[in-house]
Design an enzyme around this catalytic site. Structure first.
Site, mmCIF file in Angstrom:
data_model
loop_
_atom_site.group_PDB
_atom_site.id
_atom_site.type_symbol
_atom_site.label_atom_id
_atom_site.label_comp_id
_atom_site.label_asym_id
_atom_site.label_seq_id
_atom_site.Cartn_x
_atom_site.Cartn_y
_atom_site.Cartn_z
ATOM 1 N N THR A 192 63.993 44.598 34.429
ATOM 2 C CA THR A 192 64.561 45.014 35.722
ATOM 3 C C THR A 192 64.784 46.529 35.655
ATOM 4 O O THR A 192 63.862 47.298 35.908
ATOM 5 C CB THR A 192 65.868 44.268 36.046
ATOM 6 O OG1 THR A 192 66.742 44.325 34.930
ATOM 7 C CG2 THR A 192 65.586 42.836 36.429
ATOM 8 N N LYS A 223 65.417 41.377 27.655
ATOM 9 C CA LYS A 223 65.586 42.383 28.688
ATOM 10 C C LYS A 223 67.068 42.702 28.874
ATOM 11 O O LYS A 223 67.927 41.864 28.604
ATOM 12 C CB LYS A 223 64.994 41.895 30.010
ATOM 13 C CG LYS A 223 65.718 40.701 30.554
ATOM 14 C CD LYS A 223 65.755 40.630 32.065
ATOM 15 C CE LYS A 223 66.001 41.949 32.699
ATOM 16 N NZ LYS A 223 67.443 42.095 33.077
ATOM 17 N N THR A 226 72.289 37.295 25.833
ATOM 18 C CA THR A 226 72.054 38.425 26.718
ATOM 19 C C THR A 226 71.509 37.958 28.048
ATOM 20 O O THR A 226 71.345 36.781 28.303
ATOM 21 C CB THR A 226 71.058 39.398 26.110
ATOM 22 O OG1 THR A 226 70.959 40.498 26.992
ATOM 23 C CG2 THR A 226 69.693 38.751 25.997
ATOM 24 N N GLU A 255 71.634 51.115 30.604
ATOM 25 C CA GLU A 255 71.471 51.980 31.775
ATOM 26 C C GLU A 255 72.098 53.357 31.526
ATOM 27 O O GLU A 255 73.301 53.475 31.292
ATOM 28 C CB GLU A 255 72.088 51.296 33.003
ATOM 29 C CG GLU A 255 71.242 50.095 33.429
ATOM 30 C CD GLU A 255 71.845 49.294 34.572
ATOM 31 O OE1 GLU A 255 71.080 48.586 35.230
ATOM 32 O OE2 GLU A 255 73.058 49.384 34.796
#
Lengths: 405, 405
Positions: A152, A178, A189, A276
């Site tokens: 993503t 991911k 996760t 991120e």
């Protein structure tokens, strides 16, 4: 932006006999990207998983758990990115089941033999027609393609392989995962899949997946947000029935667990390295605790603190913020006078205050590195735990202020 | 950057008979700013406080608690900004006591009659000589000056007054507070001081300060970091011995508590409005819970979530993040199908998914406002709680990456 993380070499990712990978462009969120992964398993396999503890768990999590609990042999896993199918109520579960049914019909198996997984935006209806229409368009893929197809906000695919000699045979294990936001697993996760051609019974595989998750995917935090879709799946293809691992006392259990743990830690750390906006990778080790829980509580207090994370982003040894986080971690009888705090090898604090030998320049030197170890010695017991985390940057805000658009 | 927060009008802040305010420039962090506040109290007063639950509580917190516990009458409070005197061990406590002793000598009272407070950077030695040298240079001040003298990263001073008719007499209450980061109180905020000339006995004042804190300063979060220095102090100047409030059943207790609560909520909200980098003010109301604790847990899960806070910063109705936060708040038997989620008056989610009547444009319209109410109806009990929070912006990162320099 990822911290010391490179794209895995395609030929370093070993195929796992008994596992077939295919990907497609279903146009789930937008057209023109691979967003659908189908993992098909040969007969003889066993599959086990751990899932999010979030009460708002996604429809595919509900369905995958139910299908695993049904005890039938898994034939395929179907994974989409671009939409999490979470916060979608009864219709979301119907949509997840419809995807399973469509794939099951093609494969000639029961709907319960398909496990669905989704990742992406929450609270938006799954475009189930596009997903089902995409299924027949899928093409053969390898593990690197598979890792790409489940991303993503990840900037890089995450995949790794290990091999191991077990009973004179080479056993292969390969996994993908991911991130990259809503990462504070309470089970596993966002999405992680590891397959091995070691042959393990279902109950032993379930024990294995839990034990491995507890020291890998359950030890990371990007932003403290526990996802609705966390799933970590362990597949044993069961291609060698003569080498069946049917108990945790089997001599192959410990070496297999060690290799799977090593692989899973690499994948879990890759999620943090690609967290991120991450510019720093922090290892937080808490030693000398009385219980695993209290060590993890201290580790996560540090790993989650926005003030600690922004100080790391700034490479600023504003280390009082670490002490504050330790202090509010919830250990009510913590004696702060006994704590020692290290930044890499530099002793920062002891006896309740700054260590007399600590020099700001030493702290500055460590903080400038891209990878930093915070070591907390509680000096009240013999237990230790490690968690991994990243810093908090402008880009974290930018990515999450922009993510849907 | 503060959200709908203006500097209090100087003449709207009522003096409290029995309270003398003075400020000085002690040059604690840097020269040329007021960084020292002394509050001197006339005889007859009572003082009560609540303090941080952080185990790494600061030296002044340890000393203030001990001095309050000694049961002697308080003569003065001394507050410095620029250095928190936290994570400073034995020397830190000695420094806090030295400040008390210096002021006590001047005032002709015992060291135990002085309460010290500090706010600023953690893990750096208090420059005690500069602080003591600054004491004799102090000048008369009013409540607005006092509010200015305790600021750190606050962009605006925070102060408010209320009056109340009690037994035919006008009672005055005025308070000040400071934020603006490391705000997730577990007792009280970073620093808050409220004085009233209502006359309250010490045990009743202690009950009052706890009850007021629980619905004001204990309901806010800027970044989820519980400070080492949180202190909320309530002063009764005791100037009217005929109107003594000596029990919670006294007819004046309830109206006094209501007015103090109203005042304290204004100050607590001001801290959030001026939260580091704040551009939005969020009221999170959780209704229909079984206990206060579970309502607050849900409220704080939303208030702390970096993903929720960045979505509010972006004015993006990415509301699945709210559901995810509700889901990981720790209510293990939460039935998510029963939850209703409102953004202001807009029903966003029900029956475990997006409400059929919800339009993205309605969510967008609410998210564009500077003040937004998130209302969660759990529909499992009759209890409710409200917490206040702000968004997470680029400026939060900038401020905290720069704070020490």
């Amino acid at each position: 932006m990822a911290v010391n993380l490179s794209v895995p070499a395609r030929d370093a990712l070993r195929a796992v006999p008994g596992v077939t990978l295919e990907v497609a462009e279903a146009g789930i969120k937008k057209p023109g990207r691979k967003d659908l992964l189908v993992i098909t398993l040969d007969k003889g396999n066993t599959v086990a998983g751990v899932f999010t503890q979030n009460r708002f768990c996604a429809a595919p999590v509900v369905v995958s758990k139910a299908h695993l609990d049904a005890g039938v042999q898994v034939r395929a896993l179907v994974v989409n990115t671009g939409n999490a199918n979470a916060g979608t109520g009864e219709q979301g579960r119907a949509n997840a089941l419809a995807v399973c049914a469509a794939l099951a019909e093609e494969l000639g198996c029961a709907r319960e033999q398909v496990l669905p997984f989704s990742t992406g935006v929450i609270l938006e209806p799954l475009p189930v027609e596009r997903l089902i229409a995409g299924l027949p368009t899928r093409r053969a893929a390898d593990w690197l393609d598979a890792a790409n197809a489940i991303m993503t906000t990840d900037t890089q695919p995450k995949a790794a392989s290990r091999t191991l000699q077990l009973g004179g045979r080479e056993v292969v294990m390969t996994g993908i995962a991911k991130g990259a936001g809503m990462i504070h697993p309470n089970m596993a996760t966002m999405l992680g899949f590891v397959a091995t051609d070691a042959t393990v019974t279902r109950p032993v595989l379930q024990q294995l997946v839990r034990e491995v998750a507890d020291v890998s995917f359950n030890c990371i935090s990007v932003d403290g947000d526990t996802s609705t879709n966390d799933s970590f799946i362990l597949i044993s293809t069961g291609q060698d029935a003569d080498a069946l691992i049917d108990s945790a006392e089997h001599p192959d259990y410990a070496p297999l667990k060690a290799a799977l743990t090593d692989l899973s830690i690499e994948l879990a750390q890759a999620i943090v390295r690609d967290g991120e906006g991450a510019t720093k990778f922090m290892t937080v080790t808490v030693e000398g605790g009385r219980t695993q829980d209290e060590c993890k509580a201290v580790g996560y207090a540090i790993a989650r603190s926005p003030l600690v994370k922004t100080a790391f982003f700034a490479s600023d040894p504003n280390l009082g913020r670490l002490l504050a986080a330790i202090g509010y971690a919830g250990i009510h009888d913590l004696d702060v006078e006994r704590i020692e705090l290290y930044l890499d090898e530099v002793l920062v604090a002891a006896d309740g205050g700054r260590h007399p030998g600590y020099q700001e320049a030493d702290g500055q030197r460590v903080m400038a590195k891209p990878e930093i170890t915070v070591r907390v010695r509680l000096n009240r017991g013999a237990v230790q735990a490690t968690v991994w985390s990243c810093d908090f940057s402008y880009d974290y805000v930018r990515i999450n202020a922009d993510y849907r658009s």
